[in-house]
Design an enzyme around this catalytic site. Structure first.
Site, short mmCIF file in Angstrom:
data_model
loop_
_atom_site.label_atom_id
_atom_site.label_comp_id
_atom_site.label_asym_id
_atom_site.label_seq_id
_atom_site.Cartn_x
_atom_site.Cartn_y
_atom_site.Cartn_z
N VAL A 127 0.84 -1.21 0.00
CA VAL A 127 0.00 0.00 0.00
C VAL A 127 0.87 1.26 0.00
CG1 VAL A 127 -1.70 1.33 1.32
CG2 VAL A 127 -1.95 -1.16 1.11
N SER A 129 -8.98 -2.71 6.94
CA SER A 129 -9.24 -3.84 6.06
C SER A 129 -10.69 -4.27 6.23
CB SER A 129 -8.31 -4.98 6.46
OG SER A 129 -8.94 -6.22 6.30
N SER A 130 -11.22 -4.94 5.22
CA SER A 130 -12.64 -5.35 5.29
C SER A 130 -12.87 -6.40 6.38
CB SER A 130 -13.10 -5.87 3.94
OG SER A 130 -12.29 -6.92 3.49
N CYS A 131 -11.80 -6.98 6.95
CA CYS A 131 -12.03 -7.98 8.00
C CYS A 131 -12.44 -7.36 9.33
CB CYS A 131 -10.83 -8.90 8.17
SG CYS A 131 -9.43 -8.05 8.82
N TYR A 155 -6.22 -9.22 14.44
CA TYR A 155 -5.90 -8.14 13.49
C TYR A 155 -7.07 -7.17 13.38
CZ TYR A 155 -4.93 -5.99 8.93
OH TYR A 155 -4.72 -5.10 7.92
N LYS A 195 -7.39 -3.10 14.11
CA LYS A 195 -7.79 -2.13 13.08
C LYS A 195 -9.03 -1.35 13.51
CE LYS A 195 -4.54 -2.47 10.12
NZ LYS A 195 -3.74 -1.28 9.77
N HIS A 238 -1.51 -13.62 1.20
CA HIS A 238 -2.93 -13.75 0.91
C HIS A 238 -3.12 -14.65 -0.31
CE1 HIS A 238 -3.23 -10.11 3.47
NE2 HIS A 238 -4.36 -10.69 3.82
N ARG A 281 -14.54 -13.70 -2.37
CA ARG A 281 -13.74 -12.53 -1.99
C ARG A 281 -13.79 -11.51 -3.12
NH1 ARG A 281 -13.90 -15.06 2.00
NH2 ARG A 281 -12.22 -15.68 3.44
N ASP A 332 -11.36 -22.23 5.41
CA ASP A 332 -12.02 -21.37 4.42
C ASP A 332 -12.06 -19.91 4.87
OD1 ASP A 332 -12.63 -23.00 2.31
OD2 ASP A 332 -14.66 -23.51 3.03
P1 GDP Z 1 -8.81 -13.89 4.14
O1 GDP Z 1 -9.47 -13.11 3.04
O2 GDP Z 1 -8.55 -13.09 5.37
O3 GDP Z 1 -9.55 -15.17 4.44
O4 GDP Z 1 -7.33 -14.26 3.68
P2 GDP Z 1 -6.63 -15.08 2.48
O5 GDP Z 1 -6.44 -14.19 1.30
O6 GDP Z 1 -5.39 -15.68 3.06
O7 GDP Z 1 -7.60 -16.29 2.10
C1 GDP Z 1 -8.77 -16.13 1.35
C2 GDP Z 1 -9.35 -17.48 0.96
O8 GDP Z 1 -8.51 -18.09 -0.03
C3 GDP Z 1 -9.47 -18.50 2.11
O9 GDP Z 1 -10.69 -19.21 1.93
C4 GDP Z 1 -8.27 -19.40 1.85
O10 GDP Z 1 -8.44 -20.71 2.39
C5 GDP Z 1 -8.27 -19.45 0.32
N1 GDP Z 1 -7.02 -19.91 -0.30
C6 GDP Z 1 -6.91 -20.83 -1.28
N2 GDP Z 1 -5.65 -21.11 -1.57
C7 GDP Z 1 -4.88 -20.29 -0.78
C8 GDP Z 1 -3.48 -20.12 -0.63
O11 GDP Z 1 -2.64 -20.76 -1.28
N3 GDP Z 1 -3.08 -19.17 0.29
C9 GDP Z 1 -3.98 -18.44 1.03
N4 GDP Z 1 -3.51 -17.51 1.88
N5 GDP Z 1 -5.31 -18.61 0.92
C10 GDP Z 1 -5.76 -19.53 0.04
#
Ligand code: GDP
Length: 319
Positions: free
Chosen positions: A16, A108-110, A137, A141, A180, A210, A270
């Site tokens: 960012v 963040s949206s979380c 986290y 935030k 991510h 997402r 997930d």
């Molecule tokens: P979130 O948006 O805070 O849940 O963070 P992430 O970007 O790490 O994960 C988003 C979603 O993508 C979750 O459902 C993960 O299980 C899925 N995902 C699938 N493959 C991957 C991977 O290789 N790395 C990560 N970080 N997430 C993955």
């Protein structure tokens, strides 16, 4: 905003912060101030106070944070809550004490509850419990944006909070244990293609949904908010559209040119089932994202290859 304003970008080496520096320079802002972690440790309150006392900062863009994907958040919650709380309190309080009128805080949206109605409006904040995998986290935030609100109310500062959806772009983290999903799958698809592997491992079921925003769009939204002289509030920043993790993986494979099969690893979490932001507040003011997902992934893949992978395959050059 005055092009001579002294603008401190905290966290300028991150995804960012580096996008903000690029955008500010392109827009002609002449005094963008940055410090590396070695020069200024933002978790050191005395050092942060000294920095603000001596630098005459006009505007702070607070993009310094401990960030990570679902695995990092779930396994290191202590670091995520502590470092983010300390950075926010140090920077926001020191900025107020040094009479810095304007500040943009990035969250963040979380921060929004796990079971929120979709798309998520700003007013759903604190309406029900958070997603457990990134609660630490999110709490930090939420504290940051509440600091901005409280200081505005008590001290008449003009501190604004932007809540972007899942971000991607140049200078992302490609470490598979802390990244991510988008950079993780981009790297995995690239490596699977280079090694000629038949499959690509995707965490979880592939069904969570997402929304993904290119970080250059977030930088544009930040300049928009500053140049419109927005003085307070919480604003979602997103594209207004989401997709499933399976669809994201398919899109990444197409851009990378990986033709193998997706294999879903149910032993991985997930996380929250859906996270789509309602961005009508910013849209009503006249801002919207401009970088499409496939186009943004293609640009990010070129950047990944240039910075991480050594050589550029022909397919990526054309993407
Ligand atoms: P979130 O948006 O805070 O849940 O963070 P992430 O970007 O790490 O994960 C988003 C979603 O993508 C979750 O459902 C993960 O299980 C899925 N995902 C699938 N493959 C991957 C991977 O290789 N790395 C990560 N970080 N997430 C993955």
């Amino acid at each position: 905003m005055d092009k001579q304003a002294r603008i401190f970008v905290a966290g300028h080496r991150g995804m960012v912060g580096s996008a903000l520096v690029r955008r500010l320079s392109a827009a002609g802002y002449a005094n963008v101030i940055t410090r590396t972690r070695a020069e200024l440790d933002l978790t050191d309150q005395a050092a942060v106070d000294r920095f603000f006392e001596s630098e005459q900062i006009d505007v702070v863009l607070l993009a310094a944070a401990r960030v990570g994907g679902i695995f990092a958040n779930a396994s290191r919650p202590g670091e995520f809550i502590y470092e983010n709380l300390v950075i926010e309190t140090n920077v926001i309080h020191a900025a107020y004490r040094a009479k810095v009128k304007r500040l943009v805080f990035f969250g963040s949206s979380c921060i929004y509850p796990k079971a929120c109605p979709q798309p998520i409006r700003e007013e759903y904040l604190l309406s029900s419990p958070l997603e457990p995998t990134n609660e630490a986290y999110a709490i930090a935030k939420i504290a940051g944006l509440k600091l901005c609100e409280a200081y505005n109310r008590q001290y008449s500062t003009q501190y604004v909070s932007l809540m972007p959806t899942n971000l991607y772009g140049p200078n992302d983290n490609y470490d598979l244990n802390s990244s991510h999903v988008l950079p993780a799958l981009l790297r995995k698809a690239h490596e699977a293609k280079m090694k000629g592997e038949p499959t690509l491992a995707v965490w979880g079921s592939g069904t969570p949904r997402r929304e993904f925003l290119h970080v250059d769009d977030l930088a544009a939204a930040t300049l928009f908010v500053l140049e419109q002289n927005v003085t307070e509030g919480l604003f979602n920043v997103g594209v207004g559209q989401d997709l499933s993790i399976r669809e994201l993986a398919e899109c990444i494979c197409k851009v990378v040119g990986f033709e193998g099969e997706l294999v879903f690893d149910a032993s991985k979490p997930d996380g929250t089932p859906r996270k789509l932001l309602d961005v009508s507040r910013l849209i009503a003011m006249g801002w919207h994202a401009t970088i499409g997902l496939e186009e943004g992934i293609a640009a990010t893949y070129r950047d990944f290859i240039a910075t991480h992978a050594g050589s550029v395959p022909a397919a990526a050059m054309q993407a």
